[in-house]
Enzyme design. Structure first.
Site: not given
Ligand code: GLY
Length: 388
Positions: A114, A174
């Site tokens: 992230d 993601d």
């Molecule tokens: N992990 C990022 C989201 O919740 O989209």
């Protein structure tokens, strides 16, 4: 028909037409006023390095605040930078710079993939406004940190470190979003390694994350010794074979953005195929805002996910710019028009640093269901800027 009833009829039509017109006008005016009102509340939120606003429980109006290590921490600064670009009001810029500074330490935190969201949505937005070397240095440092999570055997960046008893090397859809940090850092520094790793990650995702119908899995777990796929599964979707809405939007956005930097036709082809899956899905409501998962059996009573809609709208504006396919433009415009209404804009009486209501964060964990969530606002503002 006598003369009197004829004139009464005409008068009736005229009054009806005027009433309809003023209703449309007042709806437009009230929608933009509602937005302006919400924008101002972002300036009122007190600056605190450990209290980035993430979401809000609308039942109690309590704001969930997070420190910089949370994956969502960069979005609030990003929202302020984007509001500065949208409105030209220097107060947004002043506040944005203060909040951005709090994310700097995340450029050396390699606990998860992230770092891209945290650093690029804050410092990346800052750099669009102010051409400062300091911002570039943080972005490049963040890219170096993200690359420490790349394994050449798997040929992908490891997403998460938790759930080690069930996953060996999880890669989530993601993660495509974090590649923008690498592509941009490569341009800023001239270091080709960042770009090469981004391309390898995108290629591995392209190969393993999609189903035959072009929807995607949330999580693909790899065997880090052989590099083979162990399991295709989910964390935030309804089940392993369901279609988590935000994941589809991350995929369309991620592959469109990767096309921006590489011009690889395979990327835009995948973005278009997944966009088609989303836009033509029988379970997509008429207004363009998806249920949180396209396969939740409780549809039409399932919660919506506005964040999936805003990520998709922003992605489709960019996809349109490369393909000139007007259906992408029309769909993105439809989402923006839908959201620009009192149904989706957070109630004016609620004093909180959020713009839109009705996002769903993590349904399986019963967390952040049908609430304002910060990243929905971020991609909404980005979509407005792209539309402009
Ligand atoms: N992990 C990022 C989201 O919740 O989209």
């Amino acid at each position: 028909m006598n003369k009197v009833s004829f004139f009464t009829l005409i008068l009736g039509f005229a009054l009806l037409a005027t009433a309809c017109k003023s209703r449309i006008n007042s709806q437009n005016i009230s929608a933009s006023k509602l937005l302006e009102n919400r924008y101002k509340m972002l300036l009122e939120y007190p600056v605190d390095s450990l209290s980035m606003p993430r979401s809000m429980t609308t039942k109690t109006n309590s704001i969930k605040k997070v420190p910089s290590k949370d994956w969502t921490s960069g979005f609030f600064a990003g929202n302020l930078w984007q509001l500065y670009r949208l409105t030209g009001n220097p107060q947004y810029k002043e506040q944005a710079a203060k909040w951005t500074a709090f994310s700097k330490k995340e450029s050396v935190n390699n606990n998860s993939h992230d770092v891209g969201f945290k650093v690029f949505c804050s410092f990346g937005e800052a750099l669009k406004v102010e051409n400062k070397q300091e911002y570039k240095d943080v972005i490049i440092k963040g890219a170096e940190t993200l690359c420490t999570r790349f394994d050449p055997k798997v040929s992908a960046i490891r997403s998460w470190d938790f759930n080690r008893e069930i996953w060996d090397y999880p890669v989530i859809i993601d993660n495509m979003m974090n590649l923008e940090l690498l592509f941009e850092a490569s341009k800023l520094s001239g270091n080709k390694k960042f770009r090469d790793i981004a391309i390898k990650h995108a290629n591995t995702t392209l190969k393993n994350q999609f189903r035959d119908d072009n929807s995607c899995y949330h999580v693909v777990d790899y065997n880090p010794v052989s590099g083979a796929v162990r399991k295709k599964t989910t964390l935030q979707g309804f089940n392993d074979d369901s279609v988590w809405a935000r994941g589809q939007a991350w995929a369309v956005y991620g592959f469109t953005m990767s096309y921006r930097y590489t011009k690889d036709e395979a990327y835009i082809k995948q973005a278009e195929a997944t966009a088609k899956f989303f836009m033509t899905n029988k379970n997509l409501p008429e207004d363009g805002v998806p249920y949180w998962d396209f396969k939740d059996p409780s549809i039409p009573n399932a919660p919506r996910d506005v964040s999936a809609a805003t990520v998709m709208a922003s992605a489709l504006y960019e996809l349109y710019s490369y393909t000139k396919n007007k259906s992408y433009l029309a769909f993105a415009d439809k989402i923006i028009a839908t959201l620009n209404s009192d149904k989706y804009i957070l109630d004016a009486k609620i004093n909180a640093p959020f713009i839109l209501d009705h996002s769903t964060g993590n349904w399986p964990k019963h967390d952040e269901i049908d609430e304002p969530i910060i990243y929905a606002d971020y991609y909404f503002l980005e979509a407005l800027l792209r539309k402009k």
